[in-house]
Design an enzyme around this catalytic site. Structure first.
Site, short mmCIF file in Angstrom:
data_model
loop_
_atom_site.label_atom_id
_atom_site.label_comp_id
_atom_site.label_asym_id
_atom_site.label_seq_id
_atom_site.Cartn_x
_atom_site.Cartn_y
_atom_site.Cartn_z
N ARG A 60 36.21 55.22 60.88
CA ARG A 60 37.39 55.56 60.07
C ARG A 60 37.08 55.71 58.59
O ARG A 60 37.62 56.60 57.94
CB ARG A 60 38.54 54.58 60.33
CG ARG A 60 38.40 53.22 59.77
CD ARG A 60 39.17 52.21 60.58
NE ARG A 60 38.48 51.96 61.83
CZ ARG A 60 39.07 51.91 63.01
NH1 ARG A 60 40.35 52.07 63.12
NH2 ARG A 60 38.34 51.68 64.08
N THR A 61 36.21 54.87 58.04
CA THR A 61 35.99 54.94 56.60
C THR A 61 35.30 56.25 56.22
O THR A 61 35.69 56.92 55.27
CB THR A 61 35.17 53.72 56.12
OG1 THR A 61 35.86 52.54 56.53
CG2 THR A 61 35.03 53.70 54.62
N ARG A 110 28.00 53.25 51.90
CA ARG A 110 28.15 52.07 52.75
C ARG A 110 26.75 51.57 53.09
O ARG A 110 25.88 52.35 53.49
CB ARG A 110 28.90 52.39 54.03
CG ARG A 110 28.79 51.22 55.01
CD ARG A 110 29.75 51.31 56.14
NE ARG A 110 31.11 51.05 55.70
CZ ARG A 110 32.10 50.76 56.54
NH1 ARG A 110 31.88 50.69 57.82
NH2 ARG A 110 33.32 50.53 56.08
C1 NCD Z 1 35.73 47.06 58.18
C2 NCD Z 1 34.34 47.13 57.59
O1 NCD Z 1 33.52 47.96 57.96
O2 NCD Z 1 34.11 46.32 56.72
N1 NCD Z 1 36.14 48.22 58.77
C3 NCD Z 1 36.63 49.25 58.03
O3 NCD Z 1 36.05 49.67 57.06
N2 NCD Z 1 37.80 49.76 58.39
C4 NCD Z 1 35.94 45.87 58.99
C5 NCD Z 1 35.07 45.64 60.17
O4 NCD Z 1 34.05 46.27 60.37
O5 NCD Z 1 35.43 44.74 60.92
#
Ligand code: NCD
Length: 315
Positions: A60-61, A110
């Site tokens: 999603r991100t 990320r």
């Molecule tokens: C989170 C993350 O990657 O930190 N997810 C996200 O970005 N929507 C939380 C997770 O991975 O549990």
């Protein structure tokens, strides 16, 4: 800090406290309106290049940032480790310098290591946006959660009682959201087994509670976190079944929630572990709204950081 001087977004702290956060949330309202148009696209970032540099798995991100960039008419490049020269041993520095040489305006990073996005700022002139670094921070998740919540709380989080439940110690979402919600006037309680709590609560403006059933009936917001099995070395609780029995939000517990409670989760969910399917898909859940609002939040952030606001007067 005024929003026009926001150079990178690495932490909730960069937003400049309540005033800066609220300005970003107000901006997001404007971009949300854009996403509801018949053609949800504006030429704000024509000619700008936005790169997503993802060293960790993400659905999603990454898609959310890429959708946001496209809706602003930026050119996008995607770098994912599984298909890149990282497999051949290229360092983060070399990768960033290579991308930089192509001419870019923003990098969305990320990385599994806390602090990696900050390192990237030392190697590039582009704006750097932290899309999640190790256990450290995930500021755009916190913004989209605050935005979603503000809409459900008549525009203000003042005095709102938020319970954040589960794997706090491994969670960058918890760290960013505690700062975010507290800055906006909410009262935050962290709930879960002692082994999943941070060793020290210095820097966490929150209380801790270990008994979910005592907290639920008083909470205005119940925010579930994923049990991060990939980060848990083992032995932090006897079994997932035991975890679910004590800290999972199942239908029986949901029946004791306030009638206007808001249930949130950043995704990805472990259905049947921290949240039961009927709760995730039930009337209190705003989980898909969080996803939808994420695009508008990231449009606001990219617009400000990748040069869309250059023509605006300094605030
Ligand atoms: C989170 C993350 O990657 O930190 N997810 C996200 O970005 N929507 C939380 C997770 O991975 O549990």
């Amino acid at each position: 800090m005024s929003e026009s001087r926001l150079r990178h977004l690495l932490s909730v702290d960069d937003l400049g406290g309540r005033g800066g956060i609220e300005r970003m949330l107000d901006r997001t309202e404007e971009f949300l309106a854009v996403t509801h148009r018949e053609i949800p696209k504006i030429p704000a970032l024509v000619g700008k290049v936005v790169v997503s540099l993802f060293y960790e798995d993400s659905t999603r991100t990454r898609l959310s940032f890429e959708t946001a960039a496209k809706r602003l008419s930026a050119d996008t490049m995607t770098f994912s480790v599984s298909t890149s020269s990282v497999k051949k041993g290229e360092s983060l520095l070399d990768t960033v310098q290579t991308i930089e040489a192509m001419g870019i305006d923003a990098i969305v990073v990320r990385h599994q290591a806390a602090g990696a996005p900050r390192r990237v700022t030392e190697w590039t002139d582009a704006a750097v946006i932290n899309a999640g670094d190790g256990r450290h921070e995930h500021p755009t998740q916190a913004l989209l959660d605050a935005f979603t919540l503000r809409r459900h709380r008549q525009g203000s989080l003042d005095g709102t009682r938020v319970a954040i439940i589960g794997d706090i110690v491994h969670s960058r979402v918890a760290r960013s959201n505690v700062k975010m919600f507290a800055a906006l006037g909410a009262r935050v309680t962290l709930v879960g087994p002692p082994t999943l709590m941070p060793e020290s609560l210095v820097g966490w403006p929150a209380e801790v509670h270990h008994d979910l059933d005592e907290v639920l009936a008083e909470s205005d917001v119940v925010y579930l976190l994923r049990i991060q099995q990939e980060r848990i070395a083992g032995g932090r609780f006897p079994s997932l079944r035991e975890y679910t029995a004590r800290w999972g939000l199942n239908a029986a517990r949901a029946a004791r929630l306030k009638p206007d409670v808001v249930v949130m989760h950043p995704g990805p969910m472990n259905r049947g572990v921290e949240i039961a399917s009927e709760v995730a898909d039930g009337p209190y859940s705003v989980i898909l709204e969080q996803v939808a609002n994420g695009v508008a939040v990231r449009m606001a952030v990219l617009y400000l950081l990748a040069g869309g606001a250059e023509h605006e007067e300094a605030a």
